[in-house]
Design a protein around this motif. Structure first.
Motif, PDB file in Angstrom:
ATOM      1  N   LEU A 178      -8.434 -34.117  91.747  1.00 12.26           N
ATOM      2  CA  LEU A 178      -8.257 -33.161  90.665  1.00 12.26           C
ATOM      3  C   LEU A 178      -8.290 -33.873  89.312  1.00 12.26           C
ATOM      4  CD1 LEU A 178      -7.768 -30.078  90.751  1.00 12.26           C
ATOM      5  CD2 LEU A 178      -5.334 -30.563  90.384  1.00 12.26           C
ATOM      6  N   ARG A 179      -9.100 -33.322  88.384  1.00 14.01           N
ATOM      7  CA  ARG A 179      -9.178 -33.870  87.032  1.00 14.01           C
ATOM      8  C   ARG A 179      -9.160 -32.729  86.030  1.00 14.01           C
ATOM      9  NH1 ARG A 179     -14.031 -38.104  86.255  1.00 14.01           N
ATOM     10  NH2 ARG A 179     -13.334 -37.745  84.098  1.00 14.01           N
ATOM     11  N   THR A 180      -8.518 -32.950  84.898  1.00 13.50           N
ATOM     12  CA  THR A 180      -8.544 -32.005  83.793  1.00 13.50           C
ATOM     13  C   THR A 180      -9.184 -32.707  82.599  1.00 13.50           C
ATOM     14  OG1 THR A 180      -6.573 -30.833  84.567  1.00 13.50           O
ATOM     15  CG2 THR A 180      -7.177 -30.563  82.255  1.00 13.50           C
ATOM     16  N   VAL A 181     -10.214 -32.064  82.017  1.00 13.48           N
ATOM     17  CA  VAL A 181     -10.947 -32.653  80.898  1.00 13.48           C
ATOM     18  C   VAL A 181     -11.031 -31.631  79.776  1.00 13.48           C
ATOM     19  CG1 VAL A 181     -12.284 -34.174  82.411  1.00 13.48           C
ATOM     20  CG2 VAL A 181     -13.199 -31.918  81.807  1.00 13.48           C
ATOM     21  N   ASP A 182     -11.270 -32.098  78.568  1.00 18.56           N
ATOM     22  CA  ASP A 182     -11.457 -31.203  77.431  1.00 18.56           C
ATOM     23  C   ASP A 182     -12.736 -30.385  77.607  1.00 18.56           C
ATOM     24  OD1 ASP A 182      -9.174 -32.152  76.168  1.00 18.56           O
ATOM     25  OD2 ASP A 182     -10.284 -33.672  75.023  1.00 18.56           O
ATOM     26  N   ALA A 183     -12.741 -29.186  77.050  1.00 18.48           N
ATOM     27  CA  ALA A 183     -13.946 -28.364  77.072  1.00 18.48           C
ATOM     28  C   ALA A 183     -15.109 -29.130  76.439  1.00 18.48           C
ATOM     29  CB  ALA A 183     -13.704 -27.072  76.314  1.00 18.48           C
ATOM     30  N   GLY A 184     -16.264 -29.070  77.101  1.00 22.82           N
ATOM     31  CA  GLY A 184     -17.440 -29.755  76.587  1.00 22.82           C
ATOM     32  C   GLY A 184     -17.567 -31.205  77.004  1.00 22.82           C
ATOM     33  N   THR A 185     -16.637 -31.697  77.813  1.00 27.46           N
ATOM     34  CA  THR A 185     -16.716 -33.069  78.303  1.00 27.46           C
ATOM     35  C   THR A 185     -17.924 -33.226  79.223  1.00 27.46           C
ATOM     36  OG1 THR A 185     -14.343 -33.445  78.151  1.00 27.46           O
ATOM     37  CG2 THR A 185     -15.546 -34.842  79.701  1.00 27.46           C
ATOM     38  N   ILE A 242     -19.063 -35.270  82.195  1.00 27.27           N
ATOM     39  CA  ILE A 242     -18.542 -36.136  83.255  1.00 27.27           C
ATOM     40  C   ILE A 242     -19.699 -36.949  83.832  1.00 27.27           C
ATOM     41  CG2 ILE A 242     -17.422 -36.171  85.521  1.00 27.27           C
ATOM     42  CD1 ILE A 242     -16.029 -33.557  84.678  1.00 27.27           C
ATOM     43  N   ARG A 243     -19.527 -38.249  83.871  1.00 28.91           N
ATOM     44  CA  ARG A 243     -20.578 -39.150  84.350  1.00 28.91           C
ATOM     45  C   ARG A 243     -20.378 -39.407  85.842  1.00 28.91           C
ATOM     46  NH1 ARG A 243     -20.882 -45.450  82.407  1.00 28.91           N
ATOM     47  NH2 ARG A 243     -22.528 -46.168  83.835  1.00 28.91           N
ATOM     48  N   LEU A 244     -21.401 -39.097  86.619  1.00 31.29           N
ATOM     49  CA  LEU A 244     -21.376 -39.345  88.059  1.00 31.29           C
ATOM     50  C   LEU A 244     -22.364 -40.448  88.400  1.00 31.29           C
ATOM     51  CD1 LEU A 244     -21.434 -35.666  89.439  1.00 31.29           C
ATOM     52  CD2 LEU A 244     -19.424 -37.108  88.993  1.00 31.29           C
ATOM     53  N   GLN A 245     -21.863 -41.518  88.978  1.00 31.34           N
ATOM     54  CA  GLN A 245     -22.726 -42.590  89.460  1.00 31.34           C
ATOM     55  C   GLN A 245     -23.163 -42.279  90.892  1.00 31.34           C
ATOM     56  OE1 GLN A 245     -19.883 -45.829  88.486  1.00 31.34           O
ATOM     57  NE2 GLN A 245     -21.474 -46.572  87.080  1.00 31.34           N
ATOM     58  N   PRO A 246     -24.207 -42.957  91.390  1.00 32.25           N
ATOM     59  CA  PRO A 246     -24.674 -42.668  92.757  1.00 32.25           C
ATOM     60  C   PRO A 246     -23.525 -42.693  93.762  1.00 32.25           C
ATOM     61  CG  PRO A 246     -26.254 -44.067  91.660  1.00 32.25           C
ATOM     62  CD  PRO A 246     -25.083 -43.945  90.729  1.00 32.25           C
ATOM     63  N   GLY A 247     -23.463 -41.646  94.584  1.00 29.99           N
ATOM     64  CA  GLY A 247     -22.410 -41.488  95.577  1.00 29.99           C
ATOM     65  C   GLY A 247     -21.296 -40.563  95.135  1.00 29.99           C
ATOM     66  N   GLU A 248     -21.190 -40.275  93.838  1.00 22.62           N
ATOM     67  CA  GLU A 248     -20.125 -39.416  93.336  1.00 22.62           C
ATOM     68  C   GLU A 248     -20.576 -37.959  93.283  1.00 22.62           C
ATOM     69  OE1 GLU A 248     -17.371 -42.157  90.530  1.00 22.62           O
ATOM     70  OE2 GLU A 248     -19.262 -41.522  89.607  1.00 22.62           O
ATOM     71  N   SER A 249     -19.595 -37.051  93.294  1.00 26.90           N
ATOM     72  CA  SER A 249     -19.906 -35.623  93.297  1.00 26.90           C
ATOM     73  C   SER A 249     -18.848 -34.854  92.521  1.00 26.90           C
ATOM     74  CB  SER A 249     -19.981 -35.095  94.731  1.00 26.90           C
ATOM     75  OG  SER A 249     -18.703 -35.158  95.361  1.00 26.90           O
ATOM     76  N   ILE A 250     -19.204 -33.614  92.159  1.00 22.43           N
ATOM     77  CA  ILE A 250     -18.306 -32.740  91.427  1.00 22.43           C
ATOM     78  C   ILE A 250     -18.398 -31.345  92.025  1.00 22.43           C
ATOM     79  CG2 ILE A 250     -20.051 -32.157  89.685  1.00 22.43           C
ATOM     80  CD1 ILE A 250     -17.794 -32.185  87.604  1.00 22.43           C
ATOM     81  N   THR A 251     -17.272 -30.641  92.061  1.00 16.56           N
ATOM     82  CA  THR A 251     -17.235 -29.267  92.559  1.00 16.56           C
ATOM     83  C   THR A 251     -17.194 -28.316  91.373  1.00 16.56           C
ATOM     84  OG1 THR A 251     -16.084 -29.927  94.587  1.00 16.56           O
ATOM     85  CG2 THR A 251     -15.960 -27.602  93.956  1.00 16.56           C
ATOM     86  N   ILE A 252     -18.168 -27.399  91.336  1.00 15.09           N
ATOM     87  CA  ILE A 252     -18.295 -26.428  90.248  1.00 15.09           C
ATOM     88  C   ILE A 252     -17.929 -25.049  90.777  1.00 15.09           C
ATOM     89  CG2 ILE A 252     -19.847 -25.373  88.568  1.00 15.09           C
ATOM     90  CD1 ILE A 252     -19.370 -28.299  87.976  1.00 15.09           C
ATOM     91  N   LEU A 253     -16.922 -24.436  90.178  1.00 18.52           N
ATOM     92  CA  LEU A 253     -16.469 -23.112  90.590  1.00 18.52           C
ATOM     93  C   LEU A 253     -17.307 -22.024  89.912  1.00 18.52           C
ATOM     94  CD1 LEU A 253     -12.611 -23.636  90.355  1.00 18.52           C
ATOM     95  CD2 LEU A 253     -13.998 -23.608  92.421  1.00 18.52           C
ATOM     96  N   PRO A 254     -17.367 -20.824  90.501  1.00 20.08           N
ATOM     97  CA  PRO A 254     -18.023 -19.708  89.819  1.00 20.08           C
ATOM     98  C   PRO A 254     -17.421 -19.491  88.429  1.00 20.08           C
ATOM     99  CG  PRO A 254     -17.543 -19.119  92.089  1.00 20.08           C
ATOM    100  CD  PRO A 254     -16.860 -20.438  91.839  1.00 20.08           C
TER     101      PRO A 254
END
Length: 229
Positions: free
Chosen positions: A147-154, A156-168
């Protein structure tokens, strides 16, 4: 986009996928003539819009604003509504260095976006407002399950192997950095005809000028060739 440009992009994307040791299924390479000989056995490919999807988002500058998508598997919206059947989708994508996928969200689809190889992937995120504008509230999401909380408009840098979950309802904009990116997507059933809300006015699918024969078919070419022998 000219068909000759799309054919060239397909060749480059296929070479890139192979360079990353990712191999497409056989139907990726069926020629228009082979599609003419196909019957009901190929109906899932057609009905669920599997296969190639290359777009410049109506901007006419693919190298700056565009995306190569290959949908490997996808369920039906009716299955999702019924809560049984194939409820998932998988895509592989090529995002070129400095190429942008415009800011958008999905009303229904939840997705994991995965950097599977190549350069770094940047994912800029905002909440959406009830009026479907961007919101200035901080965004809480998960990166590789953390779990991460970031400012609006951040971004996020994903390097190979990393992933992010995007909600509706979460606006996201994507771009590659340093090298072309092999991007994976695992999601609920995908409905690109009805489940994309772009912040700016863009066209989801390219308008094609037929200046040469298709190398392989795009997802919107099937009806012109399938079973027409």
């Amino acid at each position: 986009m000219k068909r000759s440009e799309i054919n060239q992009i397909m060749r480059a994307a296929d070479a890139f996928f192979r360079s990353q040791n990712f191999h497409l299924p056989p139907f990726a390479y069926w020629s228009p003539d082979e599609w003419r000989k196909k019957g009901p056995e190929a109906d899932e490919i057609v009905q669920h819009r599997l296969g190639w999807d290359i777009t410049d988002f109506g901007r006419g500058r693919f190298c700056k604003c565009g995306l190569v998508i290959f949908t490997i598997r996808n369920g039906a919206v009716a299955d999702l509504q019924a809560g049984r059947g194939k409820l998932y989708c998988e895509k592989i994508l090529m995002l070129q260095h400095d190429q942008v996928c415009p800011m958008h969200f999905h009303w229904q689809k939840m997705e994991d976006i995965i950097n599977r190889g190549g350069g770094d992937l940047h994912v800029q995120v905002y909440h959406s407002t009830p009026a479907e504008d961007v919101d200035d509230r901080p965004v809480t999401l998960r990166v590789d399950g953390v779990l991460r909380t970031v400012d609006a408009g951040t971004a996020i840098r994903l390097q190979p192997g990393e992933s992010i979950t995007i909600l509706p309802g979460c606006y996201h904009k994507l771009w590659g950095w340093r090298h072309d990116v092999l991007m994976g997507e695992v999601s609920l059933v995908n409905d690109d005809d009805r489940d994309n809300r772009f912040l700016a006015s863009v066209g989801r699918f390219a308008t094609i000028e037929e200046d040469e024969r298709p190398l392989f078919l795009l997802r919107d070419d099937y009806e012109r060739f399938w079973g027409k022998d």
